[in-house]
Every structure is written in C-alpha cells, then in structure tokens.
Design a protein around this motif. Structure first.
Motif, PDB file in Angstrom:
ATOM      1  N   PRO A  11      41.383  72.263  14.839  1.00  0.00           N
ATOM      2  CA  PRO A  11      41.865  73.644  14.946  1.00  0.00           C
ATOM      3  C   PRO A  11      40.926  74.636  14.275  1.00  0.00           C
ATOM      4  O   PRO A  11      40.185  74.292  13.349  1.00  0.00           O
ATOM      5  CB  PRO A  11      43.202  73.588  14.200  1.00  0.00           C
ATOM      6  N   SER A  12      40.968  75.873  14.749  1.00  0.00           N
ATOM      7  CA  SER A  12      40.256  76.955  14.073  1.00  0.00           C
ATOM      8  C   SER A  12      41.247  77.690  13.179  1.00  0.00           C
ATOM      9  O   SER A  12      42.404  77.893  13.564  1.00  0.00           O
ATOM     10  CB  SER A  12      39.634  77.920  15.085  1.00  0.00           C
ATOM     11  N   PRO A  13      40.825  78.104  11.985  1.00  0.00           N
ATOM     12  CA  PRO A  13      41.756  78.730  11.030  1.00  0.00           C
ATOM     13  C   PRO A  13      41.943  80.231  11.274  1.00  0.00           C
ATOM     14  O   PRO A  13      41.788  81.049  10.388  1.00  0.00           O
ATOM     15  CB  PRO A  13      41.086  78.460   9.684  1.00  0.00           C
ATOM     16  N   SER A  14      42.291  80.568  12.521  1.00  0.00           N
ATOM     17  CA  SER A  14      42.517  81.977  12.863  1.00  0.00           C
ATOM     18  C   SER A  14      43.988  82.348  12.766  1.00  0.00           C
ATOM     19  O   SER A  14      44.395  83.432  13.166  1.00  0.00           O
ATOM     20  CB  SER A  14      41.980  82.263  14.272  1.00  0.00           C
ATOM     21  N   GLY A  15      44.776  81.438  12.221  1.00  0.00           N
ATOM     22  CA  GLY A  15      46.195  81.688  12.028  1.00  0.00           C
ATOM     23  C   GLY A  15      46.925  80.361  11.877  1.00  0.00           C
ATOM     24  O   GLY A  15      46.318  79.291  12.002  1.00  0.00           O
ATOM     25  N   PRO A  16      48.234  80.392  11.608  1.00  0.00           N
ATOM     26  CA  PRO A  16      49.002  79.149  11.456  1.00  0.00           C
ATOM     27  C   PRO A  16      49.142  78.424  12.791  1.00  0.00           C
ATOM     28  O   PRO A  16      48.930  79.008  13.859  1.00  0.00           O
ATOM     29  CB  PRO A  16      50.362  79.639  10.943  1.00  0.00           C
ATOM     30  N   LEU A  17      49.504  77.144  12.729  1.00  0.00           N
ATOM     31  CA  LEU A  17      49.721  76.391  13.962  1.00  0.00           C
ATOM     32  C   LEU A  17      50.953  76.925  14.697  1.00  0.00           C
ATOM     33  O   LEU A  17      51.991  77.183  14.098  1.00  0.00           O
ATOM     34  CB  LEU A  17      49.928  74.907  13.650  1.00  0.00           C
ATOM     35  N   HIS A  18      50.824  77.067  16.024  1.00  0.00           N
ATOM     36  CA  HIS A  18      51.963  77.421  16.869  1.00  0.00           C
ATOM     37  C   HIS A  18      52.334  76.208  17.717  1.00  0.00           C
ATOM     38  O   HIS A  18      51.719  75.135  17.589  1.00  0.00           O
ATOM     39  CB  HIS A  18      51.629  78.640  17.739  1.00  0.00           C
ATOM     40  N   PHE A  19      53.316  76.349  18.582  1.00  0.00           N
ATOM     41  CA  PHE A  19      53.815  75.205  19.342  1.00  0.00           C
ATOM     42  C   PHE A  19      52.724  74.574  20.208  1.00  0.00           C
ATOM     43  O   PHE A  19      52.616  73.344  20.303  1.00  0.00           O
ATOM     44  CB  PHE A  19      55.001  75.630  20.211  1.00  0.00           C
ATOM     45  N   GLY A  20      51.888  75.398  20.831  1.00  0.00           N
ATOM     46  CA  GLY A  20      50.815  74.875  21.677  1.00  0.00           C
ATOM     47  C   GLY A  20      49.822  74.038  20.904  1.00  0.00           C
ATOM     48  O   GLY A  20      49.348  72.997  21.383  1.00  0.00           O
ATOM     49  N   SER A  21      49.492  74.477  19.702  1.00  0.00           N
ATOM     50  CA  SER A  21      48.536  73.700  18.901  1.00  0.00           C
ATOM     51  C   SER A  21      49.182  72.424  18.362  1.00  0.00           C
ATOM     52  O   SER A  21      48.500  71.408  18.193  1.00  0.00           O
ATOM     53  CB  SER A  21      47.942  74.550  17.767  1.00  0.00           C
ATOM     54  N   LEU A  22      50.494  72.441  18.120  1.00  0.00           N
ATOM     55  CA  LEU A  22      51.182  71.204  17.724  1.00  0.00           C
ATOM     56  C   LEU A  22      51.135  70.183  18.853  1.00  0.00           C
ATOM     57  O   LEU A  22      50.910  68.994  18.613  1.00  0.00           O
ATOM     58  CB  LEU A  22      52.639  71.495  17.339  1.00  0.00           C
ATOM     59  N   VAL A  23      51.322  70.645  20.087  1.00  0.00           N
ATOM     60  CA  VAL A  23      51.242  69.745  21.243  1.00  0.00           C
ATOM     61  C   VAL A  23      49.866  69.076  21.306  1.00  0.00           C
ATOM     62  O   VAL A  23      49.755  67.864  21.525  1.00  0.00           O
ATOM     63  CB  VAL A  23      51.536  70.522  22.554  1.00  0.00           C
ATOM     64  N   ALA A  24      48.805  69.865  21.095  1.00  0.00           N
ATOM     65  CA  ALA A  24      47.448  69.305  21.120  1.00  0.00           C
ATOM     66  C   ALA A  24      47.248  68.306  19.988  1.00  0.00           C
ATOM     67  O   ALA A  24      46.661  67.229  20.184  1.00  0.00           O
ATOM     68  CB  ALA A  24      46.417  70.427  21.033  1.00  0.00           C
ATOM     69  N   ALA A  25      47.722  68.655  18.805  1.00  0.00           N
ATOM     70  CA  ALA A  25      47.597  67.747  17.662  1.00  0.00           C
ATOM     71  C   ALA A  25      48.353  66.453  17.921  1.00  0.00           C
ATOM     72  O   ALA A  25      47.840  65.343  17.714  1.00  0.00           O
ATOM     73  CB  ALA A  25      48.121  68.422  16.393  1.00  0.00           C
ATOM     74  N   LEU A  26      49.579  66.578  18.386  1.00  0.00           N
ATOM     75  CA  LEU A  26      50.434  65.416  18.604  1.00  0.00           C
ATOM     76  C   LEU A  26      49.888  64.523  19.724  1.00  0.00           C
ATOM     77  O   LEU A  26      49.858  63.290  19.589  1.00  0.00           O
ATOM     78  CB  LEU A  26      51.853  65.889  18.938  1.00  0.00           C
ATOM     79  N   GLY A  27      49.441  65.134  20.818  1.00  0.00           N
ATOM     80  CA  GLY A  27      48.892  64.351  21.918  1.00  0.00           C
ATOM     81  C   GLY A  27      47.651  63.572  21.506  1.00  0.00           C
ATOM     82  O   GLY A  27      47.506  62.384  21.840  1.00  0.00           O
ATOM     83  N   SER A  28      46.770  64.223  20.753  1.00  0.00           N
ATOM     84  CA  SER A  28      45.551  63.532  20.311  1.00  0.00           C
ATOM     85  C   SER A  28      45.890  62.430  19.301  1.00  0.00           C
ATOM     86  O   SER A  28      45.281  61.359  19.308  1.00  0.00           O
ATOM     87  CB  SER A  28      44.555  64.524  19.710  1.00  0.00           C
ATOM     88  N   TYR A  29      46.877  62.686  18.453  1.00  0.00           N
ATOM     89  CA  TYR A  29      47.316  61.695  17.455  1.00  0.00           C
ATOM     90  C   TYR A  29      47.902  60.461  18.136  1.00  0.00           C
ATOM     91  O   TYR A  29      47.538  59.320  17.816  1.00  0.00           O
ATOM     92  CB  TYR A  29      48.350  62.347  16.539  1.00  0.00           C
TER      93      TYR A  29
END
Length: 297
Positions: A11-29
């Motif tokens: 992730p880029s630190p341009s703000g807190p994680l939102h739902f879309g970025s959680l999906v990306a994190a979770l899918g890659s995990y």
C-alpha cells in the motif's frame, strides 16, 4: 526444485486502508498462505506530496488488527532510492534511457501518447524526466483469473518515465526492482493496476529477470461506478471492530461463509478462509459495487 511462493501487499501511505485496499490485502494474503508461501508487506512511500502523516503506521496497525501476519521485515521504498538511481544511471550510461523535457500539454496534443520527441536531443539532467527506451513492448499478458489481457499498442510501445521531472522515482520502476529484490513470485492486486502491468513485464525482460505471475482482483466500486480510493474519499475501515468488515471482504471475494465460521474468532475465520480459498470462486467481473463506499454518519 520448486520455488517457494512469495506474495506481497504494497500500500501507499496516502491515507488509511479502505474496504477496497482490505480486499487487495486479504486476497494476496490468502493466495500466499494457501500455497504455504510467504506474504510480505511493503510500504510504497515514493510520493511524499501525496502522503498523509502517520498513514504508514496506521496501515500497519490496521493489518495487525485484522489478523494478517506478514513474513520478514517491512520494506519502505523511501529507504531504497540508491537501488533505483543505480539502475537508472546504468541505463543512461548504456543509452537505454534518456532525458526528456516534454510537458503533459505537449503529449496531450500528440493524442495522449509520448512520441519520442526527446530521444535524440541529448537534454541535460536539469528540468528533465528520465525515459526508458522501450525494447520489449508487451501488447498482452496472461492474468491467472481473467486470461489474456490486451494492452493498446501505442501504450505498449511508448518510452515511459522511470524518474519524474520533480526527481521522484516512478512507480513502475520501483515496484519491479523491489519485487525482484524481494523474490516475489506472484503479484495479487486490484484490477485498477492492470494497465501498467505490461510496462512492468517489459522491465523484467529489460532486466533479464524471471517474470512474476499476475492476478488482478475485482475492484470495489460505489453505486456510481467510482472505485473506492483515498482520492474519492472512501471511508477508513473500522480498526476497533474488524470482524464484520473482514467477513464482508471475504464475501466480496466469493466465499459463502457458514454461520459457525461467522461466530468464530478472527484467527479461526482466517484459517478457514486459507483452507477454502479457490480462484474459481472469485467474481468474473473487474468491478463490484459495495456498501462500504460512504462514510459512517
């Protein structure tokens, strides 16, 4: 010898994680852990003007709160400038890169694609971007979920920027050098990053490195079709009560979750998801509407 699977979330630190970025994190995990592989965390803090103070720490805390455990030390791109500059200097010396002073206005007037005006002009470094001479254009690539993805020919053949005029390193260069350096074997990320994939593959070929596999997950969009992003003011996910949002993200990724799993602990839910993760359960589309698009009132 079988190569160990290594995935990452960056992730880029341009703000807190939102739902879309959680999906990306979770899918890659889940993809990494279902392959008994490593899952790395990298903070892509390449663009200070876009960064929000404290966002990197908040992102790391959020990932911890949601039970996602990364392997190895966190890598920060802001600490890797020497690696990027060294490769650029090598290409400049070999005439595989050059300085460019074309403006966005000029490129727009040329139809939105850079046509190589500065290739033979031998500009100095001052007030110049650096472009890579395109020697390995990629007009299509294979996505693990979506099959063959075609890239517009003009885009595929463009000499693209590897260092910006303002001195900041370009995303495409940094992400490929980092993935090679960290031994990443597969990149799982949102479908908004399909377009630069061709350029990234061309960099692997330019560097003579083993290419990674790519899997692009569906984008979470609001009712108007806008992707959830920090620029679109997508709300931050709840750090204090992660379970409902984690279950929603799993549902977004195609899981049908039994009641007993919904009532389990965070760790038990994740272990269940790892055991039941299958790529054929992922939605076929590249965009999915989600209720997590409006700030809580």
């Amino acid at each position: 010898m079988t190569t160990q699977y290594i995935g990452r979330f960056a992730p880029s630190p341009s703000g807190p994680l939102h739902f879309g970025s959680l999906v990306a994190a979770l899918g890659s995990y889940l993809q990494a852990k279902s392959h008994q592989g490593k899952w790395l965390l990298r903070i892509e803090d390449l663009d200070p003007p876009r960064e929000v103070s404290g966002a990197a720490s908040l992102i790391i805390q959020t990932i911890e709160n949601y039970g996602l455990e990364w392997d190895e030390e966190i890598v920060y791109q802001s600490q890797r400038h020497d690696l990027y500059q060294s490769q650029i200097d090598k290409w400049l010396q070999e005439n595989n890169a050059y300085y460019c002073q074309c403006t966005r206005k000029q490129i727009k007037e040329d139809g939105g694609f850079y046509l190589g005006h500065c290739k033979e002009k031998h500009h100095s470094e001052k007030n110049s971007a650096v472009r890579l001479v395109m020697q390995h254009p990629v007009e299509s690539f294979n996505d693990i979920k979506h099959g063959t993805i075609t890239i517009p020919s003009k885009l595929a053949h463009e000499d693209f920027i590897i260092k910006r005029r303002d001195g900041l390193f370009a995303y495409n260069l940094a992400v490929v050098l980092d993935d090679i350096d960290q031994g990443v074997t597969e990149v799982v990320r949102g479908a908004d990053l399909i377009e630069p994939t061709g350029r990234q593959i061309s960099l692997y070929r330019q560097l003579g490195a083993n290419e990674v596999n790519y899997l692009h997950l569906p984008l979470a969009v609001d009712e108007k079709g806008n992707k959830l992003s920090k620029q679109n003011y997508a709300p931050a996910i709840d750090n204090s009560n992660p379970k409902p949002t984690l279950l929603a993200a799993l549902t977004f990724l195609g899981f049908i979750i039994p009641l007993e799993v919904k009532q389990a602990t965070l760790n038990e839910i994740l272990q269940w998801a790892i055991q039941h993760w299958q790529l054929n359960q992922l939605p076929t589309g590249l965009e999915i509407t989600t209720p997590f698009s409006k700030p809580s009132i």
